[in-house]
Design a protein around this motif. Structure first.
Motif, PDB file in Angstrom:
ATOM      1  N   THR A 178       0.832  -1.201   0.000  1.00 13.64           N
ATOM      2  CA  THR A 178       0.000   0.000   0.000  1.00 13.64           C
ATOM      3  C   THR A 178       0.864   1.248   0.000  1.00 13.64           C
ATOM      4  N   GLU A 179       1.908   1.267   0.814  1.00  7.09           N
ATOM      5  CA  GLU A 179       2.757   2.446   0.898  1.00  7.09           C
ATOM      6  C   GLU A 179       3.478   2.708  -0.420  1.00  7.09           C
ATOM      7  N   GLN A 180       3.868   1.659  -1.116  1.00  5.99           N
ATOM      8  CA  GLN A 180       4.496   1.851  -2.422  1.00  5.99           C
ATOM      9  C   GLN A 180       3.527   2.530  -3.397  1.00  5.99           C
ATOM     10  N   LEU A 181       2.272   2.092  -3.394  1.00  5.96           N
ATOM     11  CA  LEU A 181       1.273   2.713  -4.261  1.00  5.96           C
ATOM     12  C   LEU A 181       1.054   4.167  -3.876  1.00  5.96           C
ATOM     13  N   LEU A 182       0.855   4.437  -2.587  1.00  9.98           N
ATOM     14  CA  LEU A 182       0.601   5.802  -2.140  1.00  9.98           C
ATOM     15  C   LEU A 182       1.790   6.705  -2.423  1.00  9.98           C
ATOM     16  N   ASP A 183       2.983   6.197  -2.235  1.00 14.87           N
ATOM     17  CA  ASP A 183       4.180   6.996  -2.498  1.00 14.87           C
ATOM     18  C   ASP A 183       4.279   7.360  -3.978  1.00 14.87           C
ATOM     19  N   ALA A 184       3.999   6.394  -4.850  1.00 14.09           N
ATOM     20  CA  ALA A 184       4.030   6.666  -6.291  1.00 14.09           C
ATOM     21  C   ALA A 184       2.978   7.694  -6.674  1.00 14.09           C
ATOM     22  N   LEU A 185       1.785   7.595  -6.094  1.00 12.23           N
ATOM     23  CA  LEU A 185       0.719   8.538  -6.396  1.00 12.23           C
ATOM     24  C   LEU A 185       1.064   9.942  -5.886  1.00 12.23           C
ATOM     25  N   ARG A 186       1.613  10.038  -4.674  1.00 13.03           N
ATOM     26  CA  ARG A 186       2.000  11.344  -4.140  1.00 13.03           C
ATOM     27  C   ARG A 186       3.039  12.015  -5.035  1.00 13.03           C
ATOM     28  N   LYS A 187       4.023  11.260  -5.464  1.00 10.05           N
ATOM     29  CA  LYS A 187       5.085  11.821  -6.293  1.00 10.05           C
ATOM     30  C   LYS A 187       4.562  12.237  -7.665  1.00 10.05           C
ATOM     31  N   ALA A 188       3.606  11.497  -8.198  1.00 10.79           N
ATOM     32  CA  ALA A 188       3.073  11.802  -9.526  1.00 10.79           C
ATOM     33  C   ALA A 188       2.105  12.975  -9.506  1.00 10.79           C
ATOM     34  N   GLY A 189       1.311  13.085  -8.424  1.00  3.42           N
ATOM     35  CA  GLY A 189       0.246  14.079  -8.404  1.00  3.42           C
ATOM     36  C   GLY A 189      -0.931  13.611  -9.231  1.00  3.42           C
ATOM     37  N   PRO A 190      -2.059  14.318  -9.193  1.00  2.00           N
ATOM     38  CA  PRO A 190      -3.283  13.820  -9.819  1.00  2.00           C
ATOM     39  C   PRO A 190      -3.334  13.931 -11.338  1.00  2.00           C
ATOM     40  N   ASP A 191      -2.528  14.796 -11.938  1.00  2.00           N
ATOM     41  CA  ASP A 191      -2.713  15.112 -13.357  1.00  2.00           C
ATOM     42  C   ASP A 191      -1.703  14.461 -14.293  1.00  2.00           C
ATOM     43  N   ARG A 192      -0.730  13.771 -13.763  1.00  2.00           N
ATOM     44  CA  ARG A 192       0.275  13.145 -14.623  1.00  2.00           C
ATOM     45  C   ARG A 192      -0.333  11.967 -15.382  1.00  2.00           C
ATOM     46  N   GLY A 193      -0.010  11.838 -16.649  1.00  2.00           N
ATOM     47  CA  GLY A 193      -0.511  10.731 -17.444  1.00  2.00           C
ATOM     48  C   GLY A 193       0.183   9.425 -17.091  1.00  2.00           C
ATOM     49  N   CYS A 194      -0.514   8.324 -17.295  1.00  2.00           N
ATOM     50  CA  CYS A 194       0.086   6.996 -17.139  1.00  2.00           C
ATOM     51  C   CYS A 194      -0.786   5.995 -17.874  1.00  2.00           C
ATOM     52  N   TRP A 195      -0.250   4.807 -18.067  1.00  2.76           N
ATOM     53  CA  TRP A 195      -1.020   3.769 -18.733  1.00  2.76           C
ATOM     54  C   TRP A 195      -2.220   3.383 -17.873  1.00  2.76           C
ATOM     55  N   THR A 196      -3.377   3.179 -18.525  1.00  4.03           N
ATOM     56  CA  THR A 196      -4.537   2.560 -17.880  1.00  4.03           C
ATOM     57  C   THR A 196      -5.205   1.656 -18.903  1.00  4.03           C
ATOM     58  N   TRP A 197      -6.055   0.782 -18.444  1.00  4.25           N
ATOM     59  CA  TRP A 197      -6.766  -0.116 -19.362  1.00  4.25           C
ATOM     60  C   TRP A 197      -8.079   0.492 -19.857  1.00  4.25           C
ATOM     61  N   TRP A 198      -8.452   1.674 -19.346  1.00  6.19           N
ATOM     62  CA  TRP A 198      -9.765   2.231 -19.663  1.00  6.19           C
ATOM     63  C   TRP A 198      -9.688   3.375 -20.684  1.00  6.19           C
ATOM     64  N   GLY A 199      -8.966   3.161 -21.757  1.00  2.00           N
ATOM     65  CA  GLY A 199      -8.755   4.217 -22.740  1.00  2.00           C
ATOM     66  C   GLY A 199      -9.998   4.747 -23.420  1.00  2.00           C
ATOM     67  N   THR A 200     -11.033   3.925 -23.605  1.00  2.00           N
ATOM     68  CA  THR A 200     -12.240   4.381 -24.309  1.00  2.00           C
ATOM     69  C   THR A 200     -13.369   4.733 -23.349  1.00  2.00           C
ATOM     70  N   SER A 201     -13.058   4.861 -22.073  1.00  2.07           N
ATOM     71  CA  SER A 201     -14.085   5.179 -21.087  1.00  2.07           C
ATOM     72  C   SER A 201     -14.223   6.692 -20.954  1.00  2.07           C
ATOM     73  N   GLN A 202     -14.918   7.135 -19.916  1.00  2.47           N
ATOM     74  CA  GLN A 202     -15.035   8.561 -19.624  1.00  2.47           C
ATOM     75  C   GLN A 202     -14.067   9.002 -18.537  1.00  2.47           C
ATOM     76  N   SER A 203     -13.192   8.111 -18.110  1.00  6.50           N
ATOM     77  CA  SER A 203     -12.183   8.457 -17.119  1.00  6.50           C
ATOM     78  C   SER A 203     -10.859   8.748 -17.809  1.00  6.50           C
ATOM     79  N   PRO A 204     -10.131   9.763 -17.361  1.00  5.74           N
ATOM     80  CA  PRO A 204      -8.858  10.095 -18.001  1.00  5.74           C
ATOM     81  C   PRO A 204      -7.775   9.074 -17.672  1.00  5.74           C
ATOM     82  N   GLN A 205      -6.755   9.049 -18.481  1.00  2.42           N
ATOM     83  CA  GLN A 205      -5.614   8.163 -18.237  1.00  2.42           C
ATOM     84  C   GLN A 205      -4.561   8.947 -17.450  1.00  2.42           C
TER      85      GLN A 205
END
Length: 271
Positions: free
Chosen positions: A93-120
């Motif tokens: 969990t801490e590894q995930l949270l640390d990566a998210l904190r360092k990235a911030g909310p707006d940085r792009g990354c790979w996701t599997w939901w490319g054709t959805s209404q959620s941003p990547q």
């Protein structure tokens, strides 16, 4: 990103749900007990999925925009000894949270939901990871005979997140065009529009009505926005668990053509 939760709140709630998950694992009589809501898994299998999955998503967020999901390199395997397993889960969990904190909310990354209404973006990953932890915490809790409702703020965002991430798509709906409404007893409602153009979702200002500005731009403006072919009503917690196939659809108050719920459950847009 359509969400009522700010990025720091998402991170806090991921941590809280992860703590609740570990508490359920700690209280289990055995790690080999079957998970009723995931019958192909034991509790150890579920814990392994949680730990490995959070580490892989941490690596994916850290990698930024990429053509494929990343895998955690050199990660230790899930230990069988309970106390060591709990510490491994906390580190995941801490590894995930640390990566998210360092990235911030707006940085792009790979996701599997490319054709959805959620941003990547890493923010959308945080939002989805919260729901994954919330639902799997329910899985762990029901395994030990102590299921708890999802926290209200998690559940309310969870309905919106599931519809916009896991259902919304540009793949054609293979049945007759339809509109399905979801109403939470807490006062929030959502509309899912299904057609040859795919599935799109929009927030409703109240049960059974929608404003022109709230309608998704992809919707046919000539459609009668007050009419739904089917609707489901329940608590936000119940709606989330229904959407994730954790409890039966008849747990909700249903109106209209109930076949639509079966069609939605069976639909795989990638097939």
């Amino acid at each position: 990103m359509t969400t009522t939760l700010e990025f720091p709140v998402l991170l806090r709630l991921i941590d809280e749900r992860s703590t609740a998950f570990r508490a359920a694992v700690a209280s289990a009589p055995s790690l080999d007990v079957q998970v009723p809501t995931c019958p192909e898994w034991t509790l150890f299998d579920l814990a392994q999925h949680i730990g490995e999955g959070r580490r892989d998503w941490a690596a994916t967020v850290a990698a930024g925009p990429a053509p494929a999901k990343s895998a955690a390199e050199g990660a230790p395997v899930a230990p069988r000894e309970r106390e060591t397993l709990l510490a491994w889960l906390a580190e995941s969990t801490e590894q995930l949270l640390d990566a998210l904190r360092k990235a911030g909310p707006d940085r792009g990354c790979w996701t599997w939901w490319g054709t959805s209404q959620s941003p990547q973006t890493s923010g959308a990953v945080a939002r989805h990871q919260l729901q994954q932890m919330a639902v799997h915490t329910y899985d762990a809790q029901i395994t030990v005979g102590a299921p708890q409702p999802l926290p209200a703020e998690v559940a309310l965002d969870g309905v919106d997140e599931f519809l916009s991430t896991c259902v919304a798509t540009t793949s054609a709906w293979p049945h007759k065009p339809a509109v399905v409404d979801f109403h939470a007893s807490e006062g929030h409602s959502w509309r899912l529009s299904l057609s040859a153009d795919g599935a799109r979702t929009a927030r409703l200002p109240g049960p059974g009505t929608i404003s022109a500005t709230a309608a998704d731009q992809d919707q046919d403006q000539d459609q009668d926005l007050d009419a739904a072919n089917a609707s489901a009503r329940g608590t936000a917690d119940e709606l989330v668990l229904i959407l994730h196939d954790r409890i039966p659809i008849n747990s909700l108050e249903l109106d209209g053509d109930r076949r639509l719920f079966d069609q939605l459950s069976a639909w795989d847009p990638d097939e």
